[in-house]
Scaffold this motif. Structure first.
Motif, mmCIF file in Angstrom:
data_model
loop_
_atom_site.group_PDB
_atom_site.id
_atom_site.type_symbol
_atom_site.label_atom_id
_atom_site.label_comp_id
_atom_site.label_asym_id
_atom_site.label_seq_id
_atom_site.Cartn_x
_atom_site.Cartn_y
_atom_site.Cartn_z
ATOM 1 N N ALA A 238 -9.368 -18.292 -28.182
ATOM 2 C CA ALA A 238 -8.377 -19.074 -28.064
ATOM 3 C C ALA A 238 -6.681 -18.922 -27.276
ATOM 4 O O ALA A 238 -6.871 -19.843 -26.930
ATOM 5 N N TRP A 239 -6.612 -18.263 -27.270
ATOM 6 C CA TRP A 239 -5.293 -16.975 -26.907
ATOM 7 C C TRP A 239 -5.641 -17.464 -24.769
ATOM 8 O O TRP A 239 -5.061 -17.787 -24.031
ATOM 9 N N LEU A 240 -6.826 -17.274 -25.170
ATOM 10 C CA LEU A 240 -7.228 -16.871 -23.387
ATOM 11 C C LEU A 240 -7.773 -18.505 -22.561
ATOM 12 O O LEU A 240 -6.287 -18.824 -22.184
ATOM 13 N N ASP A 241 -8.041 -19.611 -23.737
ATOM 14 C CA ASP A 241 -8.278 -20.483 -23.815
ATOM 15 C C ASP A 241 -7.007 -21.462 -22.948
ATOM 16 O O ASP A 241 -7.007 -22.083 -21.870
ATOM 17 N N ARG A 242 -5.505 -21.245 -24.383
ATOM 18 C CA ARG A 242 -4.653 -21.834 -23.686
ATOM 19 C C ARG A 242 -3.916 -20.999 -22.461
ATOM 20 O O ARG A 242 -3.072 -22.083 -21.399
ATOM 21 N N TRP A 243 -4.144 -19.988 -21.782
ATOM 22 C CA TRP A 243 -4.020 -19.782 -20.871
ATOM 23 C C TRP A 243 -4.312 -19.452 -19.131
ATOM 24 O O TRP A 243 -3.848 -18.932 -18.295
ATOM 25 N N ARG A 244 -5.646 -19.971 -19.963
ATOM 26 C CA ARG A 244 -6.333 -19.663 -18.458
ATOM 27 C C ARG A 244 -6.132 -20.891 -17.675
ATOM 28 O O ARG A 244 -5.610 -22.037 -17.677
ATOM 29 N N GLU A 245 -5.872 -20.608 -16.213
ATOM 30 C CA GLU A 245 -5.496 -21.702 -15.029
ATOM 31 C C GLU A 245 -6.209 -21.771 -13.913
ATOM 32 O O GLU A 245 -7.789 -21.165 -13.709
ATOM 33 N N ASN A 246 -6.185 -23.477 -13.657
ATOM 34 C CA ASN A 246 -7.409 -24.118 -12.458
ATOM 35 C C ASN A 246 -6.402 -23.799 -10.839
ATOM 36 O O ASN A 246 -5.795 -24.564 -11.356
ATOM 37 N N THR A 247 -7.337 -23.226 -10.267
ATOM 38 C CA THR A 247 -7.189 -22.798 -9.009
ATOM 39 C C THR A 247 -7.432 -23.833 -7.976
ATOM 40 O O THR A 247 -7.175 -24.412 -6.946
ATOM 41 N N GLY A 248 -8.903 -25.111 -9.147
ATOM 42 C CA GLY A 248 -9.347 -25.379 -7.247
ATOM 43 C C GLY A 248 -10.584 -24.823 -7.424
ATOM 44 O O GLY A 248 -11.420 -25.298 -6.569
ATOM 45 N N ARG A 249 -10.594 -23.690 -7.097
ATOM 46 C CA ARG A 249 -12.353 -23.255 -6.471
ATOM 47 C C ARG A 249 -12.324 -21.669 -8.232
ATOM 48 O O ARG A 249 -13.134 -21.154 -7.844
ATOM 49 N N GLY A 250 -11.933 -22.427 -9.561
ATOM 50 C CA GLY A 250 -12.702 -22.019 -10.407
ATOM 51 C C GLY A 250 -11.107 -21.514 -11.655
ATOM 52 O O GLY A 250 -10.060 -21.353 -10.741
ATOM 53 N N PRO A 251 -11.456 -20.908 -12.669
ATOM 54 C CA PRO A 251 -10.489 -20.516 -13.475
ATOM 55 C C PRO A 251 -10.119 -19.367 -13.188
ATOM 56 O O PRO A 251 -10.940 -18.110 -12.530
ATOM 57 N N VAL A 252 -8.203 -18.902 -13.481
ATOM 58 C CA VAL A 252 -8.241 -17.605 -13.345
ATOM 59 C C VAL A 252 -7.572 -17.174 -14.821
ATOM 60 O O VAL A 252 -7.312 -18.157 -14.964
ATOM 61 N N TRP A 253 -7.426 -16.128 -15.113
ATOM 62 C CA TRP A 253 -7.013 -15.511 -16.426
ATOM 63 C C TRP A 253 -5.226 -14.639 -15.920
ATOM 64 O O TRP A 253 -5.998 -13.698 -14.768
ATOM 65 N N PRO A 254 -4.600 -14.981 -16.172
ATOM 66 C CA PRO A 254 -3.365 -14.084 -15.787
ATOM 67 C C PRO A 254 -3.226 -12.603 -16.442
ATOM 68 O O PRO A 254 -4.059 -12.331 -16.750
ATOM 69 N N TYR A 255 -2.904 -11.842 -15.570
ATOM 70 C CA TYR A 255 -2.439 -10.058 -15.828
ATOM 71 C C TYR A 255 -2.081 -9.763 -17.419
ATOM 72 O O TYR A 255 -2.153 -9.232 -18.340
ATOM 73 N N TRP A 256 -1.147 -10.654 -17.637
ATOM 74 C CA TRP A 256 -0.496 -10.930 -18.835
ATOM 75 C C TRP A 256 0.608 -11.766 -19.150
ATOM 76 O O TRP A 256 1.071 -12.905 -17.855
ATOM 77 N N ILE A 257 1.329 -12.467 -19.915
ATOM 78 C CA ILE A 257 1.650 -13.183 -20.580
ATOM 79 C C ILE A 257 3.288 -12.900 -20.621
ATOM 80 O O ILE A 257 3.561 -11.755 -21.644
ATOM 81 N N THR A 258 4.732 -13.011 -20.126
ATOM 82 C CA THR A 258 5.630 -13.030 -20.152
ATOM 83 C C THR A 258 6.743 -13.459 -21.513
ATOM 84 O O THR A 258 5.885 -15.151 -21.366
ATOM 85 N N ARG A 259 7.247 -13.360 -21.284
ATOM 86 C CA ARG A 259 8.421 -14.117 -22.514
ATOM 87 C C ARG A 259 8.559 -14.908 -22.215
ATOM 88 O O ARG A 259 8.358 -16.262 -22.775
#
Length: 418
Positions: A238-259
């Protein structure tokens, strides 16, 4: 004209690293760039019939000529645990060999894990944030879990690590706010960092929750589950789903989440990130594929595999990949692709395999002399002959994708991708 393949490069690296007396390595005890990691290359080649067992034995002997660091100053990639991984890989294929030493190392690993677990539970009882080194794959309990899972999936020591992994996914109160249980007050280096005021939540396979997800998923696939296991998988997904970003060429996930990103709910992805094992979409896509397989979720499995295909074929992400190493380079991407393809849904397996030749061609371009390329890799002053970034890791990582055959030793178990 002979067309040399990445398999020829791997053979040349192994030949040039045949004799441990020729390798003037510091960091003798380190899996990432010392003798145990290079031993893994010779162990896998011997297990597949590509090289002699004597080379593997020689490297193991060279690594063990002096006592190993044990206890609190060791970790899965350093000291006795690092050697334990290499020795276990060899012993799997040599019945009766190394058994006394391996039994002692198994006991040491279980003892070290228990000591670390006691400290971790005291920390959680006190409602304090973890250090990355408490739980990560390189230095922490996830790395111990990887070893214990491979050695004995039914052992109580492994179940205790899995119980911890479940608990570390539960929210924790920090600075007046509920945070994910793996939130750390430091930067990604594990030290205080002004660039990370309020800390961060690390996503990576090497140092973040991606490794925990992979361990829980692999254990479930082996039939070892603990109370709350499935719920913990769900919380991480669920955490990874929340921070999944769609670039238009496929989803990516960030290295980390800051405050600040947590507060605003928006990512600050100013440039494409490399899709590596240690951090980024390739490792996280494989971890999510493993989770989907463990949960029997075919839709999530295909989504994860499509994300990996996109990462392996996106010119912008590949442009951000600047070396050939196992940890965050093209050889590592090829190996992840091969491992994922072995488990893939019929709808995506062919596309994953189709991405591999392009990656291998970057590692070893057509027309390149393998002996010269091997020497260049080994002599690289920054990366050298080692496992995680260097020549031995490149040579190991190209074997499965080049031969379309899974590894015969469990050399990559320490990476939690299989």
């Amino acid at each position: 004209m002979t067309t040399h393949t990445a398999l020829d490069l791997a053979a040349a690296v192994a030949d040039q690293l045949a004799d441990p007396r020729m390798a003037h390595l510091g960091h003798r005890q380190h899996l990432a760039y010392g003798l145990p990691g290079i031993a893994l290359l010779h162990i896998e080649r011997a297990a597949t019939g590509l090289g002699p067992w004597q080379r593997a034995h020689d490297w193991l002997v060279a690594a063990s000529r002096e006592p190993f660091t044990r206890g609190p100053d060791s970790h899965p990639f350093y000291g006795a645990p690092a050697f334990a991984h290499a020795l276990a890989c060899a012993a799997d294929h040599l019945p009766g060999a190394y058994q006394r030493a391996l039994a002692a190392l198994d006991h040491q690993m279980a003892t070290d894990a228990s000591r670390r677990l006691d400290a971790a539970h005291r920390r959680m009882d006190a409602e304090l944030l973890p250090a990355l080194a408490e739980f990560d794959a390189i230095r922490g309990l996830t790395g111990y879990g990887a070893y214990l899972l491979r050695r004995n999936p039914a052992a109580n020591a492994l179940r205790a690590v899995l119980d911890y992994c479940v608990r570390v996914t539960q929210p924790i109160a920090y600075d007046g706010e509920l945070m994910p249980g793996w939130w750390t007050a430091t930067g990604p280096s594990g030290r205080p960092d002004d660039r990370f005021p309020g800390g961060h939540a690390n996503s990576g396979m090497a140092h973040g929750i991606g490794g925990v997800l992979a361990l829980l998923s692999l254990a479930a696939r082996h039939g070892t589950l603990v109370n709350g296991h499935t719920e913990a998988l769900g919380r991480i997904l669920a955490w990874l789903d929340r921070w999944r970003e769609n670039t238009g060429r496929g989803p990516v996930w960030p290295y980390w989440i800051t405050r600040s990103e947590l507060s605003t709910g928006r990512l600050d992805l100013s440039a494409p990130q490399r899709p590596s094992w240690c951090y980024g979409t390739a490792g996280l896509a494989r971890a999510q594929q493993l989770a989907a397989l463990a949960l029997g979720d075919a839709g999530r499995q295909v989504d994860a595999e499509n994300a990996l295909v996109a990462a392996l074929t996106d010119p912008d992400q590949l442009k951000a990949t600047t070396d050939n190493g196992l940890c965050h380079g093209f050889a590592g991407l090829a190996h992840i692709a091969a491992r994922a393809a072995d488990d893939a849904h019929p709808a995506t397996g062919g596309r994953l395999r189709a991405a591999i030749p392009v990656l291998l061609a970057v590692v070893h371009p057509p027309g390149t002399d393998p002996a010269h390329a091997a020497a260049t890799l080994i002599r690289d002053k920054e990366r050298g002959p080692g496992f995680l970034d260097g020549a031995a890791g490149v040579a190991l990582a190209v074997l499965a994708p080049e031969t379309a055959t899974p590894p015969q030793s469990a050399w990559d178990a320490c990476l939690l991708i299989a």
